[in-house]
Design an enzyme around this catalytic site. Structure first.
Site, mmCIF file in Angstrom:
data_model
loop_
_atom_site.group_PDB
_atom_site.id
_atom_site.type_symbol
_atom_site.label_atom_id
_atom_site.label_comp_id
_atom_site.label_asym_id
_atom_site.label_seq_id
_atom_site.Cartn_x
_atom_site.Cartn_y
_atom_site.Cartn_z
ATOM 1 N N GLU A 106 -9.560 46.822 -6.310
ATOM 2 C CA GLU A 106 -9.372 45.402 -5.983
ATOM 3 C C GLU A 106 -10.473 44.646 -6.702
ATOM 4 O O GLU A 106 -11.506 44.325 -6.127
ATOM 5 C CB GLU A 106 -9.415 45.165 -4.477
ATOM 6 C CG GLU A 106 -8.885 43.792 -4.072
ATOM 7 C CD GLU A 106 -9.914 42.692 -4.210
ATOM 8 O OE1 GLU A 106 -10.163 42.237 -5.363
ATOM 9 O OE2 GLU A 106 -10.454 42.283 -3.179
ATOM 10 N N GLU A 115 -12.811 39.988 -13.697
ATOM 11 C CA GLU A 115 -13.601 41.180 -13.400
ATOM 12 C C GLU A 115 -13.195 42.372 -14.270
ATOM 13 O O GLU A 115 -13.655 43.488 -14.045
ATOM 14 C CB GLU A 115 -13.499 41.520 -11.912
ATOM 15 C CG GLU A 115 -14.097 40.437 -11.022
ATOM 16 C CD GLU A 115 -14.096 40.828 -9.556
ATOM 17 O OE1 GLU A 115 -14.235 42.035 -9.262
ATOM 18 O OE2 GLU A 115 -13.958 39.936 -8.698
#
Length: 298
Positions: A106, A115
């Site tokens: 995640e 990310e």
């Protein structure tokens, strides 16, 4: 431990929609006896859910030394030393002692790719995912859409504030991305356009430099928004737009001068990604209106 990091994990843990979606995806994906790697494991939430659904062992990879130390403490408190192995380091270079059946991660940013989850998971999969192995999420799309705010956010700087005009503020805002948590559903002026479609476990595809948002509803163009739509497992999805109570992700908003638009109008968008995609505030959109051609008279 850094309190900002602790608060961030606290907010993520309070996002019940996120947790329930991942719990459902892991229930569908993990089989009894599976070995799982949790990429960007944080406080072991997804590792614990994987164990709950039958994983025999989880390798939890965490980049932050402080958070990894906290994860070790959580594993010890729950007597999981033999079932969870915490590894502090960059997941792209970590060598696991065995291949795995499932990768779960995640690492979605508010826009999706900040990310670098697709890049990191692709490298872990190349090194350690067994043939026929499974990945959660299955894919993450980055979407852009033209909107009109509903009396909040950039939409308040209008010519109709109880009979007064606040529109001069539009001259002072920099053309830069803002983060916004929606409290009211905006009016979608265009259909969402997919700017990136990342299949997890595969090399990520390049994002186009230009998009065209075709206006489908009449209204006042306030902004272009960017958000993600993640398919965690078959029938299990998760998105940060238009938000939900407790959502820990905001939506990126690129404010525009308020402009009346109608169907037949299009918004041409040029995406300027920074050299470091992790800094989403430096993503820039150059936007221009393409007016509908007048109807011909026969």
């Amino acid at each position: 431990m850094d309190q900002d990091a602790l608060i961030m994990h606290q907010v993520m843990l309070g996002d019940s929609v996120r947790l329930h979606a991942y719990d459902q995806a892991l229930r569908q994906t993990v089989r009894p006896g599976d070995i799982v790697v949790d990429v960007g494991s944080g406080t072991l939430i997804l590792s614990l859910l994987a164990l709950r659904h039958g994983a025999v062992h989880v390798y939890a990879i965490e980049g932050s030394p402080e958070v990894a130390a906290l994860a070790v403490a959580i594993a010890k408190r729950n007597h999981l030393e033999g079932r969870v192995t915490i590894i502090q380091g960059d997941a792209r270079t970590v060598r696991l002692p065995t291949d795995v059946d499932v990768i779960v991660s995640e690492m979605m940013g508010n826009l999706g790719p900040e990310e670098q989850m697709a890049e990191v998971v692709a490298e872990v999969a190349r090194r350690h995912l067994k043939p026929g192995g499974r990945v959660i999420p299955q894919r993450v799309e980055t979407r852009f859409q033209a909107i009109q705010f509903d009396a909040e956010g950039w939409g308040v700087w209008s010519d109709d504030f109880w009979g007064y005009s606040l529109s001069p503020v539009q001259d002072y805002a920099p053309p830069a991305a803002q983060l916004h948590f929606f409290t009211r559903r905006p009016l979608a002026l265009s259909a969402p356009v997919i700017a990136a479609d990342e299949v997890l476990g595969a090399d990520p595809a390049a994002m186009p430099e230009r998009l065209r948002l075709d206006i489908t509803e009449p209204g006042t163009l306030h902004a272009v928004i960017g958000y993600f739509e993640a398919t965690l497992a078959d029938g299990v999805s998760l998105s940060n737009h238009p938000g939900y109570p407790g959502c820990n992700w905001a939506v990126w908003v690129w404010p525009l001068r308020h402009t009346p638009v109608r169907p037949g109008t299009s918004l041409e968008v040029r995406i300027k990604r920074p050299a470091d995609v992790r800094i989403a505030a430096d993503w820039q959109l150059d936007c221009s209106i393409v007016r509908a051609a007048p109807a011909s008279v026969s």
